[in-house]
Design a protein around this motif. Sequence first.
Motif, mmCIF file in Angstrom:
data_model
loop_
_atom_site.group_PDB
_atom_site.id
_atom_site.type_symbol
_atom_site.label_atom_id
_atom_site.label_comp_id
_atom_site.label_asym_id
_atom_site.label_seq_id
_atom_site.Cartn_x
_atom_site.Cartn_y
_atom_site.Cartn_z
ATOM 1 N N THR A 108 0.718 -1.106 -0.011
ATOM 2 C CA THR A 108 0.199 -0.009 -0.019
ATOM 3 C C THR A 108 0.967 1.154 0.028
ATOM 4 O O THR A 108 2.277 1.165 0.147
ATOM 5 N N PHE A 109 0.139 2.522 -0.111
ATOM 6 C CA PHE A 109 1.208 3.644 -0.162
ATOM 7 C C PHE A 109 0.833 4.727 0.756
ATOM 8 O O PHE A 109 1.173 6.022 0.921
ATOM 9 N N MET A 110 -0.501 4.373 1.744
ATOM 10 C CA MET A 110 -0.771 5.229 2.758
ATOM 11 C C MET A 110 -1.225 4.443 3.915
ATOM 12 O O MET A 110 -1.545 3.398 3.751
ATOM 13 N N PRO A 111 -0.938 5.118 5.056
ATOM 14 C CA PRO A 111 -1.356 4.227 6.197
ATOM 15 C C PRO A 111 -2.860 3.886 6.067
ATOM 16 O O PRO A 111 -3.669 4.637 5.683
ATOM 17 N N PHE A 161 -3.423 11.903 1.349
ATOM 18 C CA PHE A 161 -2.512 12.391 0.473
ATOM 19 C C PHE A 161 -1.611 13.543 0.930
ATOM 20 O O PHE A 161 -0.557 13.737 0.798
ATOM 21 N N MET A 162 -2.355 14.677 1.365
ATOM 22 C CA MET A 162 -1.822 16.015 1.659
ATOM 23 C C MET A 162 -0.723 15.894 2.965
ATOM 24 O O MET A 162 -0.149 17.008 3.138
ATOM 25 N N SER A 163 -0.974 14.840 3.657
ATOM 26 C CA SER A 163 -0.177 14.712 4.908
ATOM 27 C C SER A 163 1.204 13.946 4.629
ATOM 28 O O SER A 163 1.664 13.605 5.596
ATOM 29 N N ARG A 164 1.440 13.488 3.259
ATOM 30 C CA ARG A 164 2.612 12.867 3.309
ATOM 31 C C ARG A 164 3.946 13.576 3.115
ATOM 32 O O ARG A 164 5.012 12.809 3.057
ATOM 33 N N PRO A 196 5.816 21.422 5.166
ATOM 34 C CA PRO A 196 4.801 20.635 4.448
ATOM 35 C C PRO A 196 3.448 20.855 5.264
ATOM 36 O O PRO A 196 3.285 21.194 6.540
ATOM 37 N N LEU A 197 2.406 20.815 4.651
ATOM 38 C CA LEU A 197 1.152 20.841 4.811
ATOM 39 C C LEU A 197 0.566 19.934 6.381
ATOM 40 O O LEU A 197 1.104 18.968 6.361
ATOM 41 N N SER A 198 0.080 20.772 7.272
ATOM 42 C CA SER A 198 -0.533 19.915 8.381
ATOM 43 C C SER A 198 -1.955 19.954 8.524
ATOM 44 O O SER A 198 -2.461 21.092 8.205
ATOM 45 N N VAL A 199 -2.523 18.912 8.987
ATOM 46 C CA VAL A 199 -3.846 18.988 9.223
ATOM 47 C C VAL A 199 -4.364 18.361 10.410
ATOM 48 O O VAL A 199 -3.779 17.331 11.000
ATOM 49 N N ALA A 200 -5.108 19.056 11.116
ATOM 50 C CA ALA A 200 -5.538 18.918 12.543
ATOM 51 C C ALA A 200 -7.103 18.674 12.451
ATOM 52 O O ALA A 200 -7.867 19.362 11.719
ATOM 53 N N ASP A 243 -7.023 30.035 -3.898
ATOM 54 C CA ASP A 243 -6.166 30.138 -5.200
ATOM 55 C C ASP A 243 -5.112 29.256 -5.293
ATOM 56 O O ASP A 243 -4.768 28.721 -6.132
ATOM 57 N N LEU A 244 -4.230 29.322 -4.199
ATOM 58 C CA LEU A 244 -3.000 28.556 -3.914
ATOM 59 C C LEU A 244 -3.519 26.970 -3.844
ATOM 60 O O LEU A 244 -2.525 26.079 -4.747
ATOM 61 N N TRP A 245 -4.575 26.797 -3.207
ATOM 62 C CA TRP A 245 -4.874 25.278 -3.478
ATOM 63 C C TRP A 245 -5.131 24.772 -4.858
ATOM 64 O O TRP A 245 -4.610 23.750 -5.352
ATOM 65 N N ARG A 246 -5.973 25.557 -5.529
ATOM 66 C CA ARG A 246 -6.211 25.160 -7.010
ATOM 67 C C ARG A 246 -5.214 24.940 -7.944
ATOM 68 O O ARG A 246 -5.216 24.125 -8.752
ATOM 69 N N GLU A 247 -4.058 25.895 -7.517
ATOM 70 C CA GLU A 247 -2.939 25.884 -8.276
ATOM 71 C C GLU A 247 -2.099 25.011 -8.114
ATOM 72 O O GLU A 247 -1.168 24.359 -9.057
ATOM 73 N N SER A 248 -1.952 24.573 -6.891
ATOM 74 C CA SER A 248 -0.942 23.601 -6.322
ATOM 75 C C SER A 248 -1.285 22.235 -5.729
ATOM 76 O O SER A 248 -0.337 21.472 -5.502
ATOM 77 N N ALA A 249 -2.392 22.001 -5.502
ATOM 78 C CA ALA A 249 -2.859 20.628 -4.808
ATOM 79 C C ALA A 249 -2.913 19.528 -6.006
ATOM 80 O O ALA A 249 -3.921 19.728 -6.649
ATOM 81 N N ARG A 250 -1.980 19.016 -6.168
ATOM 82 C CA ARG A 250 -1.935 17.812 -6.974
ATOM 83 C C ARG A 250 -1.867 16.553 -6.499
ATOM 84 O O ARG A 250 -0.823 16.323 -5.364
ATOM 85 N N ILE A 251 -2.275 15.455 -6.869
ATOM 86 C CA ILE A 251 -1.963 14.004 -6.402
ATOM 87 C C ILE A 251 -1.180 13.369 -7.479
ATOM 88 O O ILE A 251 -1.102 13.255 -8.733
ATOM 89 N N ARG A 252 -0.058 12.892 -7.099
ATOM 90 C CA ARG A 252 0.782 12.123 -7.831
ATOM 91 C C ARG A 252 1.212 10.648 -7.182
ATOM 92 O O ARG A 252 1.310 10.551 -6.150
#
Length: 252
Positions: A108-111, A161-164, A196-200, A243-252
């Motif tokens: 797998t690639f995420m917890p 994804f965004m917390s990796r 890196p982006l943090s999420v709580a 706007d920043l999210w739209r431009e840079s939030a990408r899943i690879r």
Amino acid sequence: MEITAHIDALRREGGLLADAAARTGLDAPVPTCPDWRLRDLLLHTGQVHRWATAHVRDALKAPLDEDGERALLIPAPDDAGLVNWFRAGHTALLDALTAAPADLDCWTFMPAPSPLAFWARRQAHETAVHRIDADAAAGTEGPSTDPALALDGIDELLRGFMSRGRTEVRGERPRTVQISATDGPGRWLLTVGPDPLSVALTEDPAADLTLTGPARDLYLLLWNRLPAGTGKVDRAGDETLLDLWRESARIR
């Protein structure tokens, strides 16, 4: 969500995706994926389904290499057979997930609580998002995403994804985004800055930007599938963060 609920969602969303494609020309552009035509969407999602099936069915301990991935599209279907090819891959994935043992051990690639839970969840959302793309290509809104699935998908996107540590959502100084669903318990506080982006899982009434609305609309917005000026998400504060999210939030 339980594994069975994710499999049920995968079954529903994949069927809806195929139905939308069957009534639409495969050369139709996909507004939510500007570089794609509908055939590209079907090929991509069908290949991802076969890729996931291989890991689950064969209990692969490492990801398929490039040759293994290429083999998933050989022979490549022509337009006349593309929808049926997609349906066959979707069915094979459902069969693999349903038949897999609870103690499945594979890559797998995420917890996740287990490899089986990971693959069921990931493929449910892979398919749900691309079903939305297929509806956009067909020129219809399609059935609304179930709120429970949408909340789960927001959580997977943000805390998975965004917390990796690989996301490109960065800023020169720390700023916060509060995301709150009005039809469920979802609350997420994002900190965007040089690190890196943090999420709580919390709330901050003083966040720089607040996004509040139904889970479905937040799901579409965060996956960059909600056209500007549509939906029921209330926005308050510094919209340059969106706007920043739209431009840079990408899943690879």
